[in-house]
Design an enzyme around this catalytic site. Structure first.
Site, PDB file in Angstrom:
ATOM      1  NE  ARG A  26       9.482   3.091  -2.167  1.00 53.10           N
ATOM      2  CZ  ARG A  26       8.258   2.773  -1.730  1.00 53.10           C
ATOM      3  NH1 ARG A  26       7.246   3.553  -2.021  1.00 53.10           N
ATOM      4  NH2 ARG A  26       8.065   1.686  -1.008  1.00 53.10           N
ATOM      5  CG  HIS A  48       5.687  -5.914  -6.797  1.00 52.32           C
ATOM      6  ND1 HIS A  48       5.321  -4.625  -7.071  1.00 52.32           N
ATOM      7  CD2 HIS A  48       4.706  -6.416  -6.010  1.00 52.32           C
ATOM      8  CE1 HIS A  48       4.176  -4.355  -6.463  1.00 52.32           C
ATOM      9  NE2 HIS A  48       3.773  -5.424  -5.809  1.00 52.32           N
ATOM     10  CE1 TYR A 100       5.060  -1.471  -4.065  1.00 47.99           C
ATOM     11  CE2 TYR A 100       7.206  -0.486  -3.616  1.00 47.99           C
ATOM     12  CZ  TYR A 100       6.311  -1.520  -3.465  1.00 47.99           C
ATOM     13  OH  TYR A 100       6.660  -2.612  -2.724  1.00 47.99           O
ATOM     14  CG  HIS A 143      -0.349  -2.942  -6.747  1.00 49.02           C
ATOM     15  ND1 HIS A 143       0.000  -2.142  -5.700  1.00 49.02           N
ATOM     16  CD2 HIS A 143       0.243  -4.129  -6.506  1.00 49.02           C
ATOM     17  CE1 HIS A 143       0.771  -2.814  -4.855  1.00 49.02           C
ATOM     18  NE2 HIS A 143       0.938  -4.023  -5.334  1.00 49.02           N
ATOM     19  CD  GLU A 200       0.067  -7.579  -4.793  1.00 52.13           C
ATOM     20  OE1 GLU A 200       0.937  -7.063  -5.515  1.00 52.13           O
ATOM     21  OE2 GLU A 200       0.195  -7.709  -3.568  1.00 52.13           O
ATOM     22  CG  ASP A 235      -0.567  -9.417  -0.508  1.00 54.57           C
ATOM     23  OD1 ASP A 235      -0.891  -9.646   0.680  1.00 54.57           O
ATOM     24  OD2 ASP A 235       0.435  -8.745  -0.815  1.00 54.57           O
ATOM     25  CG  HIS A 284      -2.827  -6.752  -0.528  1.00 56.23           C
ATOM     26  ND1 HIS A 284      -2.176  -6.567  -1.715  1.00 56.23           N
ATOM     27  CD2 HIS A 284      -2.032  -6.178   0.417  1.00 56.23           C
ATOM     28  CE1 HIS A 284      -1.039  -5.929  -1.509  1.00 56.23           C
ATOM     29  NE2 HIS A 284      -0.924  -5.684  -0.223  1.00 56.23           N
ATOM     30  CG  HIS A 292       2.667 -10.968  -2.998  1.00 61.95           C
ATOM     31  ND1 HIS A 292       2.262  -9.777  -3.558  1.00 61.95           N
ATOM     32  CD2 HIS A 292       3.705 -11.420  -3.738  1.00 61.95           C
ATOM     33  CE1 HIS A 292       3.025  -9.526  -4.615  1.00 61.95           C
ATOM     34  NE2 HIS A 292       3.898 -10.518  -4.752  1.00 61.95           N
ATOM     35  CG  ASP A 339      -1.178  -2.913   1.469  1.00 61.29           C
ATOM     36  OD1 ASP A 339      -0.673  -3.807   2.173  1.00 61.29           O
ATOM     37  OD2 ASP A 339      -0.753  -2.608   0.340  1.00 61.29           O
ATOM     38  CG  HIS A 354       2.446  -6.399   3.753  1.00 55.23           C
ATOM     39  ND1 HIS A 354       3.219  -6.643   2.633  1.00 55.23           N
ATOM     40  CD2 HIS A 354       1.203  -6.119   3.286  1.00 55.23           C
ATOM     41  CE1 HIS A 354       2.462  -6.511   1.545  1.00 55.23           C
ATOM     42  NE2 HIS A 354       1.245  -6.176   1.918  1.00 55.23           N
ATOM     43  CD  GLU A 414       4.675  -8.454  -1.548  1.00 56.53           C
ATOM     44  OE1 GLU A 414       3.535  -8.463  -1.064  1.00 56.53           O
ATOM     45  OE2 GLU A 414       4.921  -8.018  -2.681  1.00 56.53           O
TER      46      GLU A 414
HETATM   47 ZN   LIG Z   1       1.744  -8.090  -2.278  1.00 60.73          ZN
HETATM   48 ZN   LIG Z   2       2.092  -5.539  -4.550  1.00 62.63          ZN
END
Ligand SMILES: [Zn+2]
Ligand SMILES: [Zn+2]
Length: 281
Positions: free
Chosen positions: A37, A67, A70, A107, A144, A178, A181, A215, A228, A230, A260
């Site tokens: 982040r 990964h 973000y 992503h 992804e 994923d 997703h 994922h 999105d 999870h 995740e």
């Molecule tokens: Zn994912």
């Molecule tokens: Zn991801």
């Protein structure tokens, strides 16, 4: 039988992740290689890289994944964000390779309201440049699948196929699927028939050989919601059946499948146990 694992914390340094992973019951794992982040990040120290590699070997972890940050958006039309994204992306490509990790997941990003074709152009030209500057890298980049929605660049297999086709370099780029997703993007994977149909669509548009990792997450949001969020396995709108097919699917025997899910390490442990119980031999 896919390889099961989860996203593992690198708190205290990347070298701590392998032992943490096996303590959770992982056969594979996913990690960040830096704070996901923040734009700025300290270089990885050589002795930590060596400790990490030794740890992965000792713990017998296979097909580890990274990964990406973000913040990274290689499709961003904002020159400042785009340039910061390229720097972060290349730094993470370099870290993944230095750590000897086979897969790096990002992503595909968002065009932020310009257009799909402008997003495609920015994203694919950035990918090409960064990969061409690193001709001998062994790590494979994975795009992804995303929950989709208006400005997202990864919500349909069709759009992912376009990105892959325009970028070229088929040996160096694949896809991470994923489950949450894909479901939020509108692919109904709740039944065996729906799952097979979705995979057929993937194979037709992209090619199953490009699918390198999963994922595995349930979804707190409904089919086609484009949101999105999870959920723990079996507790969301997807339900448990698809995970039974997935963990036993001989086509994905050596594929990493990382959780995740929410709830921290305790929940990861429970979810992994549940998945191991779904294995048929
Ligand atoms: Zn994912
Ligand atoms: Zn991801």
């Amino acid at each position: 039988m896919g390889l099961l694992g989860c996203h593992v914390s690198i708190s205290g340094g990347v070298q701590n992740a392998p032992l943490r992973a096996t303590a959770l019951g992982c056969e594979t794992m996913q990690i960040f290689t830096r704070n996901a982040r923040r734009w700025a990040s300290k270089a990885l120290e050589p002795e930590k890289i060596e400790d990490f590699k030794a740890g992965v070997k000792e713990q017998g972890l296979q097909e580890v994944m990274v990964h990406g940050s973000y913040l990274t958006n290689l499709a961003s039309p904002d020159p400042r964000i785009h340039s910061l994204s390229v720097t972060a992306f290349e730094d993470e490509l370099d870290r993944t390779e230095a750590l000897g990790i086979p897969y790096f997941v990002i992503h595909p990003g968002s065009h932020r309201g310009t257009s799909r074709s402008e997003g495609l152009r920015l994203l694919t030209s950035s990918l090409q440049k960064s990969l061409e500057a690193r001709p001998n890298y062994r790590s494979i980049l994975l795009l992804e699948t995303t929950a989709g929605g208006g400005k997202s660049m990864g919500g349909s297999f069709e759009l992912l196929a376009e990105i892959l086709d325009q970028t070229g370099k088929p040996d160096r780029i694949g896809v991470c699927f994923d489950t949450a997703h894909v479901f939020a993007a509108g692919y109904d994977i709740r039944t065996k028939a729906g799952f097979e149909e979705t995979l057929e669509g993937f194979d037709h548009q992209i090619g199953l050989e490009r699918l390198k990792a999963f994922h595995i997450n349930d979804s707190k949001t409904k089919l086609g919601s484009h949101h999105d969020v999870h959920e723990n396995i079996g507790q969301g709108h997807i339900g448990i059946e698809v995970f039974r097919f997935l963990v036993n699917d001989p086509r994905f025997k050596h594929h990493p499948m990382n959780l995740e899910t929410p709830g921290g390490d305790e929940a990861f442990r429970r979810n992994l146990q549940l998945l191991y119980n779904l294995r048929q031999s």
